[in-house]
Design an enzyme around this catalytic site. Structure first.
Site, PDB file in Angstrom:
ATOM      1  N   GLU A 151      34.591  62.604  49.114  1.00 19.47           N
ATOM      2  CA  GLU A 151      36.039  62.622  49.744  1.00 19.47           C
ATOM      3  C   GLU A 151      36.825  63.856  49.538  1.00 19.47           C
ATOM      4  O   GLU A 151      36.844  64.368  48.668  1.00 19.47           O
ATOM      5  CB  GLU A 151      36.628  61.388  49.087  1.00 19.47           C
ATOM      6  CG  GLU A 151      37.978  61.272  49.388  1.00 19.47           C
ATOM      7  CD  GLU A 151      38.623  61.136  50.728  1.00 19.47           C
ATOM      8  OE1 GLU A 151      38.077  60.243  51.259  1.00 19.47           O
ATOM      9  OE2 GLU A 151      39.498  61.938  51.058  1.00 19.47           O
TER      10      GLU A 151
ATOM     11  N   HIS B 176      49.419  26.813  37.032  1.00 22.62           N
ATOM     12  CA  HIS B 176      48.742  27.163  36.014  1.00 22.62           C
ATOM     13  C   HIS B 176      47.521  26.273  35.758  1.00 22.62           C
ATOM     14  O   HIS B 176      47.642  25.085  35.925  1.00 22.62           O
ATOM     15  CB  HIS B 176      49.541  26.894  34.529  1.00 22.62           C
ATOM     16  CG  HIS B 176      48.629  27.378  33.383  1.00 22.62           C
ATOM     17  ND1 HIS B 176      48.456  28.839  32.987  1.00 22.62           N
ATOM     18  CD2 HIS B 176      48.037  26.658  32.580  1.00 22.62           C
ATOM     19  CE1 HIS B 176      47.901  28.516  32.230  1.00 22.62           C
ATOM     20  NE2 HIS B 176      47.349  27.342  31.643  1.00 22.62           N
TER      21      HIS B 176
END
Ligand code: FAD
Ligand code: NAI
Length: 471
Positions: free
Chosen positions: A207, A450
């Site tokens: 890269e 939750h």
């Protein structure tokens, strides 16, 4: 198509931008035809992009997980073998199911599907070279160009989609390469590099920039992600540019040098993936015949309502400005038709999410820290690690964080960045918050079920203006 009949709208290209616009136009009562040369609808995304790559990402992840991440879960498996042919078949089943689905939607919404290559004859006439032989032409009061994009080639390397490949070859390799070099550590390089690394290839990503994921990815998140991918076995050479390649031998030689000049190295690979970006595709479209030009990047130039300088010709999707993403193309498909039928449309370019479907996934929306710093904006950051989230803990999948960035004075959310399990689904909530102009406190005061991963999202929001409870 009958030559005499004039359509309200002719669309060239049946990718995400084009097919969505066609369906929307059909629903709005317009007489619409969509020309596609591929022989199948859905464009790059459905045929050789989003969909096949996600099929391979999902199944290669399962394979990798079964190999490396079952014992501690109390699951003992015997001989695990890869059947690449069947994995490719599963991919093809997903693709064909979805592309045929669009044909069905065309019928349902009275869209005429013309199979062939379209080229402008004049400002209202498109000549079509039919796939099944012969020619026809179709006239439109309005014409949309939605011809998409193609992989940018690397000078000096010949793409044969076997030894030197683009993403199109990377979703169709017949065997797992031993050594793969990926030129470009953007989204394609990392997604397809992940697939082949999980299946057993030794993958090195080269890269040019100092971070993976492209400049849109928050630098802190990019660093964390790189570490996680490296742990999975991928190698990275950052700040390194590929200068040339030689594919004349059995293996491919790739010359690299430090981005700022200096240190040279030659890498050897049996497969090289060229993933240095995509460029707009307008070849053979006959733009000369109507005097339309593209800019220096090959993009067709448009105004706010997607109009070219010939007002009844509009342009949407990858072939014009903006991020080359399927959901961006889809938004534009709808908006362009609405401009036509109602005179107004809506795309919020500030709230288009990006997702990289590695494991863990990376997802973001809005601005990142390096962009805000450069712009001199005062901001606050709140983050929460999945290692402190109950659901991630029960799933034994705790790598990553959620990071909120909000305006230092108003608490209005400026960006949300996630690396972690299910980030791609979770970012929808961030996008909605951004679209509605929410503050981080708005999100933190919203009840989240939750135990779910989304509680990490809520707590990161909380940490932006106050303290998180569980960390
Ligand atoms: P395209 O999908 O390229 O469609 C254009 C169509 O026009 C093509 O089918 C082409 O055959 C046709 N055409 C061109 N010229 C003519 C002509 N003269 N006559 C008739 N037909 C013509 N985006 C995401 O959001 N999420 C992802 O996960 C994702 N994954 C990707 C993975 C890969 C490997 C690649 C390559 C891309 C991926 N993308 C992803 C990007 C996404 O595919 C594109 O942004 C999207 O397809 C753009 O849609 P479009 O309609 O503008 O162009
Ligand atoms: P990209 O623009 O994301 O990344 C290309 C990378 O290559 C950049 O980081 C660039 O610095 C680097 N590069 C360029 N020349 C180089 C050289 N000579 N040596 C070393 N590095 C070099 O492009 P990519 O990955 O090809 O993808 C194209 C587009 O397809 C993306 O922009 C994205 O919009 C779309 N896409 C989206 C996906 C998703 O949404 N999940 C998945 C795949 C593609």
């Amino acid at each position: 198509a009958s030559e005499a009949e004039e359509k309200d709208l002719v669309i060239i290209g049946g990718g995400v931008a084009g097919y969505v616009a066609a369906i929307k136009a059909g629903q709005s009562g317009l007489k619409v035809a969509c020309i596609e040369k591929r022989g199948s609808l859905g464009g790059t995304c459905l045929n050789v992009g989003c969909i096949p790559s996600k099929s391979l990402l999902n199944n290669s992840h399962l394979y990798h997980q079964i190999l490396h991440d079952t014992k501690n879960r109390g699951i003992e498996v015997g001989d695990v073998k890869l059947n690449l042919q069947t994995m490719m078949k599963a991919k093809e089943t997903s693709v064909s199911g979805l592309t045929k689905g669009i044909e069905f939607l065309f019928k349902k919404n009275n869209v005429e599907y013309i199979k062939g290559t379209g080229a402008f004859q004049d400002e209202n006439t498109v000549a079509v070279n039919l796939i099944d032989g012969g020619e026809t032409s179709v006239r439109g009061k309005n014409i949309f160009i939605a011809t998409g994009s193609e992989a940018t080639p690397f000078p000096g390397l010949t793409i044969d989609e076997k030894k030197v490949i683009t993403s199109t070859g990377a979703i169709a390799l017949q065997q797992v390469p031993k050594k793969m070099v990926v030129i470009g550590g953007g989204i394609i390089g990392l997604e397809m590099g992940s697939v082949w690394s999980r299946l057993g290839a030794e993958v090195t990503v080269v890269e040019f920039l100092g971070q993976i994921g492209g400049p849109g990815m928050d630098a802190e998140i990019a660093k964390m992600t790189q570490k996680m991918l490296a742990k999975q076995g991928m190698k990275f050479k950052l700040n390194t540019k590929v200068t040339k390649g030689d594919d004349s031998g059995e293996s491919v030689k790739i010359n690299t040098e430090a981005a700022k000049g200096g240190k040279e190295e030659i890498l050897d690979a049996d497969v090289v993936l060229v993933a240095i970006g995509r460029r707009p595709y307008t070849a053979g479209l006959g733009l000369d015949n109507i005097g339309l030009e593209t800019d220096e990047k090959g993009r067709l130039v448009i105004d706010q309502e997607y109009r070219t300088k010939i007002p009844h010709i509009r342009v949407i999707g990858d072939v014009t400005f903006g991020p080359m993403l399927a959901h961006k193309a889809e938004e534009e498909g709808v908006a362009a038709v609405e401009y036509l039928t109602k005179g107004y449309g809506h795309v919020n370019y500030g709230a288009i999410p990006s997702v990289m479907y590695t494991h863990p996934e990376v997802a973001w929306v809005g601005q990142n820290e390096q962009e805000l710093k450069a712009a001199g904006v005062k901001y606050r950051v709140g983050s929460f690690p999945f290692s402190a989230n109950s659901r991630a803990k029960t799933n034994l999948d705790t790598e990553g964080i959620v990071k909120f960035i909000s305006d230092a004075n108003t608490d209005r959310i400026l960006g949300v960045h996630i690396v972690g399990p299910n980030a791609g689904e979770m970012i929808a909530e961030g996008t909605l918050a951004l679209e509605y102009g929410a503050s981080s406190e708005d999100v933190a005061r919203t009840s989240h079920a939750h135990p779910t991963l989304s509680e990490a999202f809520k707590e990161a929001a909380m940490a932006t203006y106050d303290k998180a409870i569980h960390y």
